[in-house]
Design an enzyme around this catalytic site. Sequence first.
Site, PDB file in Angstrom:
ATOM      1  N   LYS A   1       6.030   7.378   5.700  1.00  0.00           N
ATOM      2  CA  LYS A   1       4.954   8.141   4.755  1.00  0.00           C
ATOM      3  C   LYS A   1       4.063   8.980   5.590  1.00  0.00           C
ATOM      4  O   LYS A   1       4.081  10.307   5.223  1.00  0.00           O
ATOM      5  CB  LYS A   1       4.265   7.189   4.018  1.00  0.00           C
TER       6      LYS A   1
ATOM      7  N   ASP B   1      -2.295  -3.511   4.665  1.00  0.00           N
ATOM      8  CA  ASP B   1      -1.114  -2.597   4.596  1.00  0.00           C
ATOM      9  C   ASP B   1      -1.541  -1.179   4.139  1.00  0.00           C
ATOM     10  O   ASP B   1      -2.152  -0.809   3.291  1.00  0.00           O
ATOM     11  CB  ASP B   1      -0.277  -3.354   3.217  1.00  0.00           C
TER      12      ASP B   1
ATOM     13  N   TRP C   1       3.495  -3.247  -3.877  1.00  0.00           N
ATOM     14  CA  TRP C   1       3.427  -3.879  -2.563  1.00  0.00           C
ATOM     15  C   TRP C   1       2.605  -4.953  -2.254  1.00  0.00           C
ATOM     16  O   TRP C   1       2.796  -5.823  -1.475  1.00  0.00           O
ATOM     17  CB  TRP C   1       3.144  -2.557  -1.581  1.00  0.00           C
TER      18      TRP C   1
HETATM   19  C1  LIG Z   1       6.516   2.052   1.085  1.00  0.00           C
HETATM   20  C2  LIG Z   1       5.452   1.049   1.008  1.00  0.00           C
HETATM   21  C3  LIG Z   1       6.089  -0.423   1.529  1.00  0.00           C
HETATM   22  C4  LIG Z   1       7.208  -0.477   2.138  1.00  0.00           C
HETATM   23  O1  LIG Z   1       7.654  -0.133   3.178  1.00  0.00           O
HETATM   24  P1  LIG Z   1       9.025  -0.542   4.131  1.00  0.00           P
HETATM   25  O2  LIG Z   1       8.679   0.052   5.296  1.00  0.00           O
HETATM   26  O3  LIG Z   1      10.130   0.070   3.101  1.00  0.00           O
HETATM   27  O4  LIG Z   1       9.013  -1.774   4.084  1.00  0.00           O
HETATM   28  C5  LIG Z   1       5.095  -1.103   1.827  1.00  0.00           C
HETATM   29  N1  LIG Z   1       3.845  -0.857   1.243  1.00  0.00           N
HETATM   30  C6  LIG Z   1       3.120   0.123   1.179  1.00  0.00           C
HETATM   31  C7  LIG Z   1       1.894   0.428   0.786  1.00  0.00           C
HETATM   32  C8  LIG Z   1       4.168   1.365   1.186  1.00  0.00           C
HETATM   33  O5  LIG Z   1       3.870   2.257   0.376  1.00  0.00           O
END
Ligand SMILES: *Cc1c(COP(=O)(O)O)cnc(C)c1O
Length: 358
Positions: A193, A169, A100
């Site tokens: 999540k 993030d 990511w």
């Molecule tokens: C799942 C995830 C993403 C992607 O998220 P989307 O909402 O599907 O764009 C980005 N960064 C991390 C750390 C993730 O776990």
Amino acid sequence: MRVYNFSAGPSMLFEDVLKEVQADMLSYKGSGLCVAEMSHRSKDYMEIHSEFISLLRELMEIPEGYDVLLLQGGASQQFDAIPLNLLKNGKADYVITGHWSERAFSQAAPLGDVAAVASSKESVFTYVPELPSSIFRGGTDYVHITTNNTIYGTRYTSLPDTESPLVADASSNILSEKTDVSKFGVIYAGAQKNIGPAGLTVVIIKKSLICKDLPRYCPKMLKYSTQAEADSLFNTPPCMAIYMSLLTLRHLKKLGGIGAVQKINEEKAGLLYDFIDNSAFYKNNVNKKDRSLMNVPFLSPNGDLDKKFIKESAAAGLLTLAGHKTVGGMRASIYNAMPIEGVKALIGFMKKFEIENK
Ligand SMILES: *Cc1c(COP(=O)(O)O)cnc(C)c1O
């Protein structure tokens, strides 16, 4: 019958939350409407919207000088929005700790002098690199990190000391442990999540970083000022996802807040890591200091046994334990909503599988 879902995302929701949604499905508070059918300008919805923001502020102790934006497009859209909004001098540093952060970096790179200043790719991201402040370049608009690496099972246990605003993030560990928001310029997360259903993306941003007159064209819908000025109601928000996410926040408060939730998470992850570490059959390759509380990858002695494990565990009601295709093996995602009983059930299955297959 409910199962234990170890999916990395979308992931389990608290059963109490689902039951409450079910009870309200046909008539929210006697309105005769489901939240998904309501005007986003209605009094009932507006209360949900503002309570979500104020409860998130309370739980995460978000300081005054920050805005909470309720957006869509997932964390992936933020990979574009962040450089578009924050690259005022055209320079940013990224730390690469997994898939990511590579994606975030690759979406920002065409927009300026964007550098990957540290990476653990050479070891397939089994650790978070040391980040002395000398590693960062001067005069950057921001430094981007991924606080928990969902696929590889690592997390930051301390934050780098950066001159520039830290942008994080936190999709897979928001609300899982105490966080000092004042240390960040931006924290963003897709909801699916650890917050609620997919469709909602939360952005917590220092007000001073929101800028209306950007040096380059930024699409109106990606501009933070658009939603900040409109209290995240510039257009129709993902009302149902926000409602279900609010129920999750209320549940976290009932559990005692983030400090209490962190203790539960430490206990859950501790049980699983201890079991793996004391086993000659399973292993976890992550640098111990950097182990995630949310995503626990592990391997059996060989790929064939991994496949068998995934198949048989699913049949036993322990779902979605396959590791990401880039690492193989298994991965147990044990977000806030995974009860400790689920972790114990997994360990019980792992013991049985070991006896049957060693
Ligand atoms: C799942 C995830 C993403 C992607 O998220 P989307 O909402 O599907 O764009 C980005 N960064 C991390 C750390 C993730 O776990």
